[in-house]
Scaffold this motif. Structure first.
Motif, mmCIF file in Angstrom:
data_model
loop_
_atom_site.group_PDB
_atom_site.id
_atom_site.type_symbol
_atom_site.label_atom_id
_atom_site.label_comp_id
_atom_site.label_asym_id
_atom_site.label_seq_id
_atom_site.Cartn_x
_atom_site.Cartn_y
_atom_site.Cartn_z
ATOM 1 N N LYS A 1 -5.434 40.446 46.466
ATOM 2 C CA LYS A 1 -4.943 39.046 46.373
ATOM 3 C C LYS A 1 -4.043 38.919 45.173
ATOM 4 C CE LYS A 1 -6.938 37.180 50.671
ATOM 5 N NZ LYS A 1 -7.933 36.666 51.180
ATOM 6 N N LYS A 2 -3.260 38.444 45.003
ATOM 7 C CA LYS A 2 -2.622 37.838 44.094
ATOM 8 C C LYS A 2 -3.128 36.265 44.070
ATOM 9 C CE LYS A 2 2.120 40.222 43.332
ATOM 10 N NZ LYS A 2 3.441 40.175 43.836
ATOM 11 N N PRO A 3 -3.475 35.469 42.150
ATOM 12 C CA PRO A 3 -3.773 34.462 42.043
ATOM 13 C C PRO A 3 -2.296 33.319 42.288
ATOM 14 C CG PRO A 3 -2.970 35.966 39.276
ATOM 15 C CD PRO A 3 -2.826 36.906 41.195
ATOM 16 N N PRO A 4 -3.291 32.103 43.128
ATOM 17 C CA PRO A 4 -2.052 31.632 43.525
ATOM 18 C C PRO A 4 -1.620 30.472 42.183
ATOM 19 C CG PRO A 4 -4.421 30.528 42.951
ATOM 20 C CD PRO A 4 -4.312 31.703 42.909
ATOM 21 N N ALA A 5 0.139 30.586 42.406
ATOM 22 C CA ALA A 5 1.011 30.184 41.379
ATOM 23 C C ALA A 5 0.663 28.930 40.628
ATOM 24 C CB ALA A 5 2.857 30.544 42.024
ATOM 25 N N PRO A 6 0.753 29.285 39.307
ATOM 26 C CA PRO A 6 0.454 27.392 38.817
ATOM 27 C C PRO A 6 1.755 26.654 39.332
ATOM 28 C CG PRO A 6 1.614 29.493 37.225
ATOM 29 C CD PRO A 6 1.275 29.770 38.500
ATOM 30 N N PRO A 7 1.024 25.150 39.181
ATOM 31 C CA PRO A 7 1.942 24.513 39.987
ATOM 32 C C PRO A 7 3.236 24.377 38.915
ATOM 33 C CG PRO A 7 0.211 23.483 38.629
ATOM 34 C CD PRO A 7 -0.034 24.534 39.147
ATOM 35 N N PRO A 8 4.602 23.889 39.621
ATOM 36 C CA PRO A 8 5.773 24.045 38.790
ATOM 37 C C PRO A 8 5.592 23.178 38.204
ATOM 38 C CG PRO A 8 5.685 23.053 40.561
ATOM 39 C CD PRO A 8 4.381 23.558 40.666
ATOM 40 N N ALA A 9 6.044 23.341 36.386
ATOM 41 C CA ALA A 9 6.260 22.500 35.379
ATOM 42 C C ALA A 9 6.982 20.987 35.640
ATOM 43 C CB ALA A 9 6.644 22.856 34.115
ATOM 44 N N ALA A 10 6.691 19.602 35.433
ATOM 45 C CA ALA A 10 7.816 18.821 35.582
ATOM 46 C C ALA A 10 8.087 18.832 34.796
ATOM 47 C CB ALA A 10 6.382 17.685 35.659
ATOM 48 N N SER A 11 9.283 17.065 34.495
ATOM 49 C CA SER A 11 10.170 17.524 33.438
ATOM 50 C C SER A 11 10.802 15.729 33.506
ATOM 51 C CB SER A 11 11.526 18.009 32.979
ATOM 52 O OG SER A 11 12.287 17.907 34.861
ATOM 53 N N GLY A 12 10.582 15.586 32.406
ATOM 54 C CA GLY A 12 10.966 13.947 32.157
ATOM 55 C C GLY A 12 10.572 13.253 31.026
ATOM 56 N N VAL A 13 10.482 11.437 30.825
ATOM 57 C CA VAL A 13 9.840 10.757 29.722
ATOM 58 C C VAL A 13 8.959 9.870 30.800
ATOM 59 C CG1 VAL A 13 10.498 9.366 27.529
ATOM 60 C CG2 VAL A 13 11.045 11.290 28.451
ATOM 61 N N VAL A 14 7.901 9.412 30.177
ATOM 62 C CA VAL A 14 7.335 9.042 31.279
ATOM 63 C C VAL A 14 6.501 8.227 30.129
ATOM 64 C CG1 VAL A 14 5.034 8.524 32.228
ATOM 65 C CG2 VAL A 14 6.886 10.178 33.130
ATOM 66 N N VAL A 15 6.384 6.746 29.628
ATOM 67 C CA VAL A 15 5.829 5.536 29.596
ATOM 68 C C VAL A 15 4.311 4.657 30.013
ATOM 69 C CG1 VAL A 15 6.276 3.614 27.880
ATOM 70 C CG2 VAL A 15 7.878 5.014 28.041
ATOM 71 N N ILE A 16 3.618 5.275 29.575
ATOM 72 C CA ILE A 16 2.493 4.463 30.035
ATOM 73 C C ILE A 16 1.767 3.669 28.457
ATOM 74 C CG2 ILE A 16 -0.418 4.637 30.326
ATOM 75 C CD1 ILE A 16 0.516 7.874 30.953
ATOM 76 N N ASP A 17 1.446 2.096 29.340
ATOM 77 C CA ASP A 17 0.891 1.232 28.505
ATOM 78 C C ASP A 17 -0.010 0.240 28.623
ATOM 79 O OD1 ASP A 17 1.298 -1.278 27.161
ATOM 80 O OD2 ASP A 17 2.146 -2.326 28.938
ATOM 81 N N PRO A 18 -0.542 1.216 27.972
ATOM 82 C CA PRO A 18 -2.428 0.616 28.106
ATOM 83 C C PRO A 18 -2.926 -1.217 27.492
ATOM 84 C CG PRO A 18 -2.762 2.067 26.297
ATOM 85 C CD PRO A 18 -1.131 2.000 26.533
ATOM 86 N N GLY A 19 -2.628 -1.786 28.685
ATOM 87 C CA GLY A 19 -3.159 -3.008 28.666
ATOM 88 C C GLY A 19 -3.980 -3.422 27.706
ATOM 89 N N HIS A 20 -3.328 -4.207 27.014
ATOM 90 C CA HIS A 20 -3.778 -5.454 25.968
ATOM 91 C C HIS A 20 -4.284 -4.181 24.163
ATOM 92 C CE1 HIS A 20 -4.325 -8.104 29.055
ATOM 93 N NE2 HIS A 20 -4.677 -7.376 29.797
ATOM 94 N N ASN A 21 -5.546 -5.027 23.543
ATOM 95 C CA ASN A 21 -5.973 -3.664 22.761
ATOM 96 C C ASN A 21 -7.072 -4.643 22.145
ATOM 97 O OD1 ASN A 21 -5.258 -2.355 20.187
ATOM 98 N ND2 ASN A 21 -3.208 -2.528 20.129
ATOM 99 N N GLY A 22 -7.963 -3.940 20.700
ATOM 100 C CA GLY A 22 -9.172 -4.097 20.594
ATOM 101 C C GLY A 22 -8.916 -4.988 19.416
#
Length: 288
Positions: free
Chosen positions: A65-86
């Motif tokens: 059995k062939k190993p499962p194919a890796p999930p397809p790569a995604a594309s795009g730009v994402v901004v993650i905003d961690p709330g507040h700051n130390g």
């Protein structure tokens, strides 16, 4: 007596000659089967034409059995905003100055955030989850930017956080927080988005991002909020980071830090990873 035996010997000889006559006439006899398998040895005395193809003596190859194919790569730009700051708590003058918050309003630059009853701060939780989500998304080919680069600084202000997503032309902006409801029985997550929308991105794109995020967290086993919003969604008109965004944007309140069960998850690496995985999976679903 000897005269009787001669005809018998002659008949016997004729029979023997008749049995060998095929070779003598140049017609080959069936090729012998290999005796290496039980199936072959049991049919060795049968004519070749009676042997079904399944009994061929050719070596059999075992298909792997062939190993499962890796999930397809995604594309795009994402901004993650961690709330507040130390560093916010030690710099009240900096975070209390008024900045634009959209809809003609102003509000403080930023806040200190909340904490669990044991003292684990919201800013540390949002930073840990943001880093973990960033790594998951980056491994799938998504370009990820964070609105702050450490957990020891001040701010940035809510208008600067919104500008980070706008300037990056982000496909999605996700602000990560945890709530501090005074009722310790209150629990569950909710997803806020700007409403009524102030531009096209705050319309259906942001609403779809909110629904996708809600569905992703719920599918991962996190309960919907019991105290804010409806069905895990909370339309808001008072959050500066959302009001000022020109990109699809949501704010995720992962739960109540004053609830003992949720506080335990917020403080543990396994819990932080679970939230990060669910948030990253929802972002990937939205990008698709």
């Amino acid at each position: 007596m000897s005269g009787v035996r001669r005809p018998l010997l002659l008949v016997t000889c004729l029979v023997v000659l008749a049995g060998c006559g095929t070779q003598a006439a140049g017609i080959p006899s069936p090729a012998p089967h290999s005796p290496t398998t039980a199936t072959t040895s049991s049919t060795a005395s049968s004519p070749a034409s009676s042997v079904p193809p399944a009994t061929s003596s050719a070596p059999r190859t075992t298909s792997k059995k062939k190993p499962p194919a890796p999930p397809p790569a995604a594309s795009g730009v994402v901004v993650i905003d961690p709330g507040h700051n130390g560093g916010n708590a030690a710099n009240p003058a900096a975070i209390n100055r008024q900045v634009p918050a959209g809809r003609g309003r102003t509000k403080p630059c930023n806040t200190t955030g909340t904490a669990t009853d044991a003292g684990f701060p919201e800013h540390a939780f949002t930073w840990a989850v943001s880093l973990r989500a960033r790594d998951i998304l980056a491994a799938r080919g998504v370009k990820v930017l964070l609105t702050r680069q450490n957990d020891t600084g001040i701010g940035p202000c809510v208008d600067a956080r919104a500008a980070a997503g706008n300037n990056a032309n982000a496909d999605a902006v996700v602000s990560i927080h945890a709530d501090g409801a005074t009722d310790p029985s209150a629990h569950g997550f909710h997803v806020a988005y700007s409403s009524p929308p102030l531009n096209a991105a705050q319309g259906e794109p942001s609403a779809r991002l909110a629904r996708t995020m809600r569905d992703g967290l719920r599918s991962a086993g996190f309960p919907l909020s019991t105290y804010i919003g409806s069905a895990g969604l909370s339309p808001r008109d008072d959050l500066g980071g959302l009001n000022l965004s020109t990109r699809p944007a949501v704010l995720v309140e992962c739960g109540n830090m004053r609830n003992a069960a949720e506080a335990a998850k917020f403080s543990a690496g396994a819990g932080q990873q679970a939230y990060a995985a669910a948030i990253a999976a929802a972002i990937l679903a939205y990008l698709r």
